[in-house]
Design an enzyme around this catalytic site. Structure first.
Site, PDB file in Angstrom:
ATOM      1  N   ASP A 316      56.069  48.263  31.246  1.00  0.00           N
ATOM      2  CA  ASP A 316      55.355  48.087  30.063  1.00  0.00           C
ATOM      3  C   ASP A 316      55.702  49.442  29.273  1.00  0.00           C
ATOM      4  O   ASP A 316      55.687  50.483  29.727  1.00  0.00           O
ATOM      5  CB  ASP A 316      53.692  48.085  30.456  1.00  0.00           C
ATOM      6  CG  ASP A 316      53.231  47.092  30.848  1.00  0.00           C
ATOM      7  OD1 ASP A 316      53.842  45.899  30.179  1.00  0.00           O
ATOM      8  OD2 ASP A 316      52.231  46.785  31.858  1.00  0.00           O
ATOM      9  N   THR A 385      42.432  38.854  24.045  1.00  0.00           N
ATOM     10  CA  THR A 385      42.905  38.591  25.156  1.00  0.00           C
ATOM     11  C   THR A 385      44.439  38.421  25.175  1.00  0.00           C
ATOM     12  O   THR A 385      45.037  38.562  24.137  1.00  0.00           O
ATOM     13  CB  THR A 385      42.393  36.888  25.613  1.00  0.00           C
ATOM     14  OG1 THR A 385      42.703  36.115  24.614  1.00  0.00           O
ATOM     15  CG2 THR A 385      40.711  37.112  25.586  1.00  0.00           C
ATOM     16  N   ALA A 386      45.092  38.554  26.330  1.00  0.00           N
ATOM     17  CA  ALA A 386      46.525  38.318  26.264  1.00  0.00           C
ATOM     18  C   ALA A 386      46.755  36.969  25.702  1.00  0.00           C
ATOM     19  O   ALA A 386      48.141  37.259  25.534  1.00  0.00           O
ATOM     20  CB  ALA A 386      47.009  38.471  27.753  1.00  0.00           C
ATOM     21  N   ASP A 525      47.884  40.820  34.644  1.00  0.00           N
ATOM     22  CA  ASP A 525      49.312  41.485  35.357  1.00  0.00           C
ATOM     23  C   ASP A 525      49.537  40.779  36.618  1.00  0.00           C
ATOM     24  O   ASP A 525      50.382  40.737  37.376  1.00  0.00           O
ATOM     25  CB  ASP A 525      49.630  42.865  35.315  1.00  0.00           C
ATOM     26  CG  ASP A 525      49.581  43.115  34.034  1.00  0.00           C
ATOM     27  OD1 ASP A 525      50.241  42.759  33.060  1.00  0.00           O
ATOM     28  OD2 ASP A 525      49.051  44.433  33.778  1.00  0.00           O
TER      29      ASP A 525
END
Length: 691
Positions: A316, A385-386, A525
Site C-alpha cells: 500500500d 467505503t472502498a 483487504d
C-alpha cells in the site's frame, strides 16, 4: 521500537542465555523418546548405532577382549545424537520462554457483559462469540473482539512490547482489540469475536511453543533426499565386510580385519548426512523465532519459507511508501464557484470524518478561512467505503475524482470543463485530489499532500537486486500514482485500486508463475490477503484481515513486509548453506577414512596393502582414522548450532551470486574442513595414546 524493549529482547533471545541452555540440556534427553526420534530417521539411525555399539562394549567386556576403542566410539555416537536433540531443544526453548511470559500475562479477568441493555459481571472465560462487553478506563479487555461503539486509547504493550498507547475505534480498519490489553482512556463497547481457547493470545502461545509447527514442503523434500542418501550408504556399508572377506579369500592375502560391527556402524554414521539432519529442525524453528523477535507472528513454517521465494511484493502507498499523514493543503474551486462555497461544503463533508485527512480539512478551513461549523443534526453522515471511494454529509460528497464525477453524472449533473486540468495538475505534483460536490454541482478540489518515506527508494533498490518486483497499490488516480511511484522507485503501480482490483492483480501475477506477498489491515483487504502466497495482516486491523493472512505484524508496521521477505530468504540460505556443507563433509570423510580402513587389504608379510597409498592424510592407524572421523562428525554439529539458530548473514544478492558464494564458502569449506579436523584429532589421539 523502544531501547528498553530491544535490550529486553536481546537478553531473552541470546543464544548463550544460561537459563535457556540449562533447560535445553535437560530437554535434549526427553527427545530420545522413540516418538521424537521417529520424526528424524537419519538421527534415529545414529541412536540405534549408539545403542548397538554400547551393546558391543558390554559383549567385549564379558568376553575379556579390549573394549576401549568400542567404548569411545559408543560415547561419541551418543554425543552426536544428544547434541542433535540439543540443537532442536534450544530452538524450541526460545519459543517456550516467550510462551511462558505470555501465559503469565494471561490472567482470569471479570468482564462487564451487556445483554438487553443490562450490564452484569461475568468471568472472561464464560464469554462467547457475539457477546458484547463494556470497557472503560483501567479495564483489561477480556477477549478478542471488534470495537462496535466508541473510541479509546489502548495499552497493547502486553502483546507488542510497545508502551505507547494506540487508538481503537469503531467502524474503521483499526477496530480490532486483543484480550489481555488494557483501556487507558474513554469508553468502548466490544463485540467478542472468538470463543475461549481460540483467542489471539492462545494462538500465539501454541505457535511460539512449536506445537502448531508442521514440516514445510521443502523440509519434507530435503528429508526424503537425506533418507535416500542414508539408504544408499547403508547398502554400501553393509556390503563392506563381505567385500573384504571375498577379496582376502580370492587373493589369498589375509591381514588383520578392520571391518567389525563397531567400525561399520561408525563408518555409516560418518558417511550419512548427519550434520544437516541434526540441524534441519532447528533451522526451521529458528526462522519462525527470528520473525517473532521482530514482533511478527507466522501461523506456519511454510509461510516463512514461502516468504524467501517471493518475487513480487504488493505494498500500500499510504503508511508504507509514504508517511501516511496526508494533510489538506489547498482548495481549488472550479470556474464560476466562489472559494468560500467550496470551503464550506468541504468542511461540512468532513465534520463527521474522523480520519486524519478529514480532520486536516476541518483544520485548514478553520485556520485559513475562519470557518467553524457544527454538524447539522438532521443530516446523515455518509461513511467512506472502498467501493464508493466517497464520504460526506447529506447531499454533499467528497472523494476520488472519478468516483465523484460518476456520482454527479448519475444525478444528471455536468462536469466542469476545467475540472480535469485541475485534477491532473494536482496529481502531477504527487498530491491527491479530492473532488467536492453538492448534489449535481461540482464545486472544486481539495489537495492532500503526503511525503515519501526517507530511504524507501534504497530499500526498493535492494529488493530489485534480490530479484523482487515491487508494486504500489493506491486508491489515487493514475497521474498521482505515477508521480509517487517514480519518486519512490517502485517497479509498477496499481491505481484506483478496489478490493476486486487487488485480488485480480494477485491472481494475474500468480498465473504468470510468481509468488506474491501483500500487507493489509482492513476487511476489504481480506480476500487479497487470503489469495496472496504470503499475507501479512496488521494486528491493529480487523479480525477478518488477521484471519485471512498467514502472518500477523504485532507492531502494525506495513514496511515490516520487507523484513519478512529478508528473514524468509535467510532461512532458505541457511538451509541451503548447511546442506551444501554437510554433503561436502560426507564426500571428504569418505576419501579420508576408506583408504585408512582398507590399508591392510591385500597386504603381504606384514606390510601395508596397495590401498594404503591412498591414505594421503597419513592417519596413524585404521582405528585412529575411524575414531577421529566420529569425533569430528560429533563436534561439527556443536560448532554449527549457533549458525543454524542465528542464520547465515543475509545480503541482498541475486540467486546466482548466492549459489556461487555458497558453493565456494560452504561447498569448498565442507570438503576441506574434515581433512584438517580429522588430521588434528588424529594427532591428538596419538599424543594421548587413546587408540
Amino acid at each position: 521500537m523502544s531501547q528498553h524493549k530491544s535490550q529486553k529482547n536481546n537478553q531473552k533471545n541470546s543464544l548463550f542465555n544460561r537459563e535457556l541452555i540449562q533447560q535445553s540440556l535437560k530437554e535434549a534427553w526427553s527427545k530420545f523418546h522413540p516418538r521424537s526420534q521417529w520424526q528424524n530417521p537419519v538421527m534415529l539411525l545414529v541412536s540405534l548405532g549408539a545403542l548397538l555399539t554400547s551393546a558391543a562394549v558390554v559383549q567385549e567386556m564379558l568376553a575379556g577382549r579390549a573394549w576401549g576403542f568400542t567404548l569411545q566410539i559408543a560415547l561419541w555416537l551418543w554425543f552426536t545424537a544428544y547434541f542433535a536433540n540439543f540443537a532442536e531443544a534450544v530452538a524450541e526453548g526460545r519459543g517456550k520462554a516467550q510462551a511462558e511470559s505470555l501465559r503469565k500475562m494471561r490472567s482470569e479477568t471479570m468482564a462487564r457483559r451487556l445483554k438487553n441493555g443490562v450490564e452484569s459481571q461475568v468471568p472472561a472465560s464464560s464469554l462467547r462469540k457475539g457477546d458484547v462487553v463494556v470497557c472503560e478506563t483501567g479495564d483489561v479487555i477480556p477477549g478478542d473482539g471488534e470495537v462496535s461503539e466508541g473510541i479509546a486509547s489502548v495499552d497493547e504493550s502486553a502483546i507488542t512490547g510497545e508502551s505507547a498507547p494506540v487508538v481503537r475505534e469503531s467502524g474503521g480498519d483499526r477496530s480490532a482489540v486483543t484480550g489481555g490489553t488494557r483501556v487507558i482512556s474513554d469508553r468502548i463497547l466490544i463485540t467478542i469475536t472468538q470463543d475461549p481457547g481460540q483467542s489471539f493470545l492462545d494462538q500465539m502461545i501454541g505457535l511460539v511453543e512449536g506445537a502448531s509447527r508442521q514440516r514445510t514442503p521443502n523440509e519434507i523434500a530435503l528429508n526424503i533426499l537425506l533418507l535416500t542418501l542414508t539408504v544408499v550408504f547403508v547398502l554400501a556399508v553393509v556390503t563392506l565386510k563381505a567385500f573384504a572377506f571375498y577379496s582376502e579369500q580370492a587373493s589369498g592375502l589375509t591381514g588383520p580385519s578392520n571391518v567389525s560391527v563397531t567400525v561399520l556402524v561408525a563408518l555409516l554414521v560418518c558417511l550419512i548426512p548427519t550434520t544437516i539432519a541434526a540441524l534441519l529442525s532447528a533451522i526451521g524453528i529458528s526462522g519462525m523465532d527470528r520473525l517473532l523477535q521482530r514482533n511478527v507472528l507466522a501461523t506456519s513454517g511454510k509461510a516463512v519459507e514461502v516468504a524467501g521465494d517471493v518475487d513480487v511484493l504488493l505494498l500500500d502507498k499510504t503508511g508504507t511508501i509514504t508517511y501516511g499523514n496526508r494533510m489538506a493543503s489547498a482548495f481549488y474551486p472550479v470556474a464560476g464557484i466562489r472559494t468560500e462555497r467550496l470551503v464550506e461544503a468541504a468542511l461540512l463533508a468532513s465534520l463527521a470524518d474522523e480520519t486524519p485527512e478529514g480532520r486536516s480539512i476541518v483544520l485548514l478551513a478553520n485556520q485559513r478561512y475562519g470557518l467553524n461549523l457544527d454538524k447539522p443534526a438532521e443530516l446523515d453522515f455518509v461513511p467512506f467505503t472502498a467501493q464508493t471511494r466517497m464520504s460526506g454529509l447529506g447531499e454533499i460528497r467528497k472523494g476520488a475524482a472519478d468516483a465523484v464525477m460518476r456520482y454527479v453524472q448519475g444525478l444528471g449533473g455536468k462536469i466542469p470543463s476545467d475540472l480535469q486540468n485541475l485534477v491532473d495538475g494536482i496529481a502531477r505534483k504527487g498530491s491527491t485530489p479530492l473532488v467536492v460536490c453538492d448534489q449535481q454541482t461540482i464545486l472544486g478540489l481539495i489537495e492532500l499532500k503526503d511525503v515519501v518515506k526517507t530511504g524507501i527508494r534504497e530499500r526498493f533498490e535492494q529488493l530489485r537486486r534480490m530479484g523482487i518486483r515491487t508494486i504500489m497499490i493506491t486508491g489515487d488516480n493514475p497521474l498521482t500514482a505515477a508521480a509517487i511511484a517514480a519518486e519512490a522507485g517502485v517497479d509498477d503501480y496499481l491505481a484506483e485500486a478496489t478490493p476486486e482490483a487487488k485480488l485480480a492483480r494477485i491472481r494475474a501475477e500468480q498465473a504468470a508463475g510468481h509468488l506474491v506477498a501483500m500487507v493489509g489491515d482492513g476487511t476489504n483487504d481480506a480476500p487479497a490477503l487470503a489469495q496472496a502466497d504470503v499475507g501479512v495482516a496488521m494486528a491493529s486491523g480487523t479480525q477478518a484481515a488477521r484471519e485471512a493472512g498467514n502472518m500477523v505484524d504485532l507492531d502494525s508496521n506495513p514496511t515490516k513486509l520487507i523484513e519478512v521477505v529478508e528473514i524468509g530468504k535467510q532461512l532458505l540460505m541457511t538451509r541451503g548453506a548447511l546442506t551444501t556443507f554437510s554433503i561436502a563433509n560426507d564426500v571428504a570423510k569418505y576419501f579420508a577414512i576408506l583408504p585408512a580402513l582398507f590399508a591392510g587389504l591385500y597386504a603381504t608379510q606384514g606390510q601395508q596393502g596397495p590401498l594404503a597409498a591412498l591414505n594421503l592424510m597419513g592417519l596413524a592407524t585404521p582405528q585412529s582414522a575411524i575414531l577421529s572421523a566420529v569425533i569430528f562428525n560429533a563436534l561439527i554439529i556443536v560448532f554449527l548450532i549457533p549458525l543454524a539458530l542465528k542464520g547465515v548473514k543475509y545480503q541482498p544478492q541475486g540467486a546466482v551470486v548466492v549459489l556461487r558464494k555458497n558453493l565456494f564458502v560452504y561447498g569448498l569449506g565442507g570438503i576441506l574442513a574434515p581433512f584438517v579436523g580429522i588430521k588434528l584429532i588424529d594427532l591428538l589421539l596419538a599424543v594421548f595414546h587413546l587408540v
